[in-house]
Design a protein around this motif. Sequence first.
Motif, PDB file in Angstrom:
ATOM      1  N   LEU A  55       0.792  -1.433  -0.163  1.00  0.00           N
ATOM      2  CA  LEU A  55       0.469   0.415   0.070  1.00  0.00           C
ATOM      3  C   LEU A  55       0.755   1.791  -0.181  1.00  0.00           C
ATOM      4  N   ASP A  56       0.348   2.176  -0.649  1.00  0.00           N
ATOM      5  CA  ASP A  56       1.019   3.472  -0.794  1.00  0.00           C
ATOM      6  C   ASP A  56       1.059   4.153   0.458  1.00  0.00           C
ATOM      7  N   VAL A  57       1.417   4.049   1.732  1.00  0.00           N
ATOM      8  CA  VAL A  57       0.852   4.691   3.448  1.00  0.00           C
ATOM      9  C   VAL A  57       1.393   6.271   3.833  1.00  0.00           C
ATOM     10  N   ALA A  58       0.963   6.797   4.438  1.00  0.00           N
ATOM     11  CA  ALA A  58       1.955   7.569   4.901  1.00  0.00           C
ATOM     12  C   ALA A  58       1.920   7.600   6.703  1.00  0.00           C
ATOM     13  N   VAL A  59       3.474   7.231   7.016  1.00  0.00           N
ATOM     14  CA  VAL A  59       3.334   7.660   8.573  1.00  0.00           C
ATOM     15  C   VAL A  59       3.786   8.697   9.166  1.00  0.00           C
ATOM     16  N   VAL A  60       3.003   8.831   9.835  1.00  0.00           N
ATOM     17  CA  VAL A  60       3.033   9.871  10.705  1.00  0.00           C
ATOM     18  C   VAL A  60       3.002   9.684  12.641  1.00  0.00           C
ATOM     19  N   GLU A  61       3.679  10.533  13.342  1.00  0.00           N
ATOM     20  CA  GLU A  61       3.331  11.307  15.568  1.00  0.00           C
ATOM     21  C   GLU A  61       2.564  12.121  14.943  1.00  0.00           C
ATOM     22  N   ILE A  62       1.743  12.421  15.999  1.00  0.00           N
ATOM     23  CA  ILE A  62       1.032  13.162  16.582  1.00  0.00           C
ATOM     24  C   ILE A  62       1.446  13.453  17.739  1.00  0.00           C
ATOM     25  N   HIS A  63       2.083  14.560  17.709  1.00  0.00           N
ATOM     26  CA  HIS A  63       2.241  15.781  19.407  1.00  0.00           C
ATOM     27  C   HIS A  63       1.675  16.442  19.328  1.00  0.00           C
ATOM     28  N   ASP A  64       1.232  16.280  20.929  1.00  0.00           N
ATOM     29  CA  ASP A  64       0.314  17.235  21.593  1.00  0.00           C
ATOM     30  C   ASP A  64       0.886  18.596  21.359  1.00  0.00           C
ATOM     31  N   GLY A  65       0.267  19.595  21.534  1.00  0.00           N
ATOM     32  CA  GLY A  65       0.771  20.825  21.762  1.00  0.00           C
ATOM     33  C   GLY A  65       1.489  21.248  22.530  1.00  0.00           C
ATOM     34  N   ARG A  73       1.448   7.595  17.255  1.00  0.00           N
ATOM     35  CA  ARG A  73       1.760   6.765  15.267  1.00  0.00           C
ATOM     36  C   ARG A  73       0.835   6.231  14.547  1.00  0.00           C
ATOM     37  N   VAL A  74       0.483   6.814  13.589  1.00  0.00           N
ATOM     38  CA  VAL A  74      -0.035   6.434  12.812  1.00  0.00           C
ATOM     39  C   VAL A  74      -0.113   5.979  11.651  1.00  0.00           C
ATOM     40  N   VAL A  75      -0.283   5.539  10.870  1.00  0.00           N
ATOM     41  CA  VAL A  75      -0.440   4.360  10.062  1.00  0.00           C
ATOM     42  C   VAL A  75      -1.766   4.346   8.835  1.00  0.00           C
ATOM     43  N   LEU A  76      -1.970   5.243   7.704  1.00  0.00           N
ATOM     44  CA  LEU A  76      -2.772   5.522   7.119  1.00  0.00           C
ATOM     45  C   LEU A  76      -2.322   5.775   5.570  1.00  0.00           C
ATOM     46  N   THR A  77      -3.247   5.517   4.639  1.00  0.00           N
ATOM     47  CA  THR A  77      -2.917   5.533   3.196  1.00  0.00           C
ATOM     48  C   THR A  77      -2.844   6.912   2.675  1.00  0.00           C
ATOM     49  N   ALA A  78      -2.244   7.076   2.227  1.00  0.00           N
ATOM     50  CA  ALA A  78      -1.606   8.318   1.701  1.00  0.00           C
ATOM     51  C   ALA A  78      -2.602   9.172   0.393  1.00  0.00           C
ATOM     52  N   SER A  79      -3.515   8.770  -0.070  1.00  0.00           N
ATOM     53  CA  SER A  79      -4.621   9.163   0.020  1.00  0.00           C
ATOM     54  C   SER A  79      -5.361   9.758   0.972  1.00  0.00           C
ATOM     55  N   GLU A  80      -6.076   8.731   1.992  1.00  0.00           N
ATOM     56  CA  GLU A  80      -6.253   9.796   2.999  1.00  0.00           C
ATOM     57  C   GLU A  80      -5.513  10.754   3.756  1.00  0.00           C
ATOM     58  N   PHE A  81      -4.021  10.763   4.074  1.00  0.00           N
ATOM     59  CA  PHE A  81      -3.782  11.627   4.302  1.00  0.00           C
ATOM     60  C   PHE A  81      -3.800  12.702   3.125  1.00  0.00           C
ATOM     61  N   ASP A  82      -3.696  12.703   2.140  1.00  0.00           N
ATOM     62  CA  ASP A  82      -3.158  13.731   1.145  1.00  0.00           C
ATOM     63  C   ASP A  82      -5.090  14.670   0.530  1.00  0.00           C
ATOM     64  N   SER A  83      -6.080  14.316   1.505  1.00  0.00           N
ATOM     65  CA  SER A  83      -6.951  14.866   1.839  1.00  0.00           C
ATOM     66  C   SER A  83      -7.158  15.830   2.357  1.00  0.00           C
ATOM     67  N   LEU A  84      -5.995  15.232   3.762  1.00  0.00           N
ATOM     68  CA  LEU A  84      -6.234  16.396   4.814  1.00  0.00           C
ATOM     69  C   LEU A  84      -5.739  17.968   4.580  1.00  0.00           C
ATOM     70  N   ALA A  85      -4.927  17.701   3.702  1.00  0.00           N
ATOM     71  CA  ALA A  85      -4.876  19.346   2.856  1.00  0.00           C
ATOM     72  C   ALA A  85      -5.581  19.391   2.071  1.00  0.00           C
ATOM     73  N   PRO A  89      -1.780  21.035  -2.553  1.00  0.00           N
ATOM     74  CA  PRO A  89      -2.424  20.385  -2.462  1.00  0.00           C
ATOM     75  C   PRO A  89      -0.659  19.655  -1.396  1.00  0.00           C
ATOM     76  N   MET A  90      -0.910  18.201  -1.138  1.00  0.00           N
ATOM     77  CA  MET A  90      -0.339  18.055  -0.037  1.00  0.00           C
ATOM     78  C   MET A  90       1.575  16.965  -0.739  1.00  0.00           C
ATOM     79  N   ALA A  91       1.318  17.564  -1.837  1.00  0.00           N
ATOM     80  CA  ALA A  91       3.302  16.768  -2.445  1.00  0.00           C
ATOM     81  C   ALA A  91       3.288  18.543  -2.252  1.00  0.00           C
ATOM     82  N   GLN A  92       3.158  19.540  -2.418  1.00  0.00           N
ATOM     83  CA  GLN A  92       3.847  20.787  -2.441  1.00  0.00           C
ATOM     84  C   GLN A  92       3.994  21.651  -1.260  1.00  0.00           C
TER      85      GLN A  92
END
Length: 176
Positions: A55-65, A73-85, A89-92
């Motif tokens: 799968l094309d995935v994005a692995v991200v860490e979420i830190h509190d403020g 640590r969260v793994v989600l599909t790259a398209s799901e992550f890209d849709s957050l932007a 565009p996420m690539a930019q």
Amino acid sequence: MGRKTVYVSDFSGAVLDSADELVRIVVLEHPDLVAGPVRLEARQDEVESIDDAALDVAVVEIHDGQGDGEPRRVVLTASEFDSLATDVPMAQLLRTAERVKPAKTGRKAAERVDYATLEHAGKPHRGKTTGEEARLVRDHLDEINKRLADEGLRQIDPADPDHAERYGFARSTDPD
């Protein structure tokens, strides 16, 4: 006497004809993996579909403020992550985002083992034995050997030439 090594697939239990058919897979993360990475062995044809299933995935860490606590640590599909932007565009966004240093692997400096303490003196290690560690081992040999035995580690033998040199035990001269 000869020896014969038999290779068996961990996936199917099939016997492999030769080591050439063998593929090693290191499982780094899995929901059922509880004690760190493991190695599995299989036939090449049993794992050919792994690349197709990747799968094309994005692995991200979420830190509190405030930066307190451990990050999630969260793994989600790259398209799901890209849709957050939604603004650009996420690539930019990824090209222009602030760079962070990758987390250091291994122990942090604050977590380094101090072998010059009764808690760790005498444990096998690659580094140089300090004078303080050697003194602790000589002065508290029985206590340290008990701890080493309880931890399933090798014990220190003053008669062993390597141990005698490492910890400064006086070598006994054996009159023949």
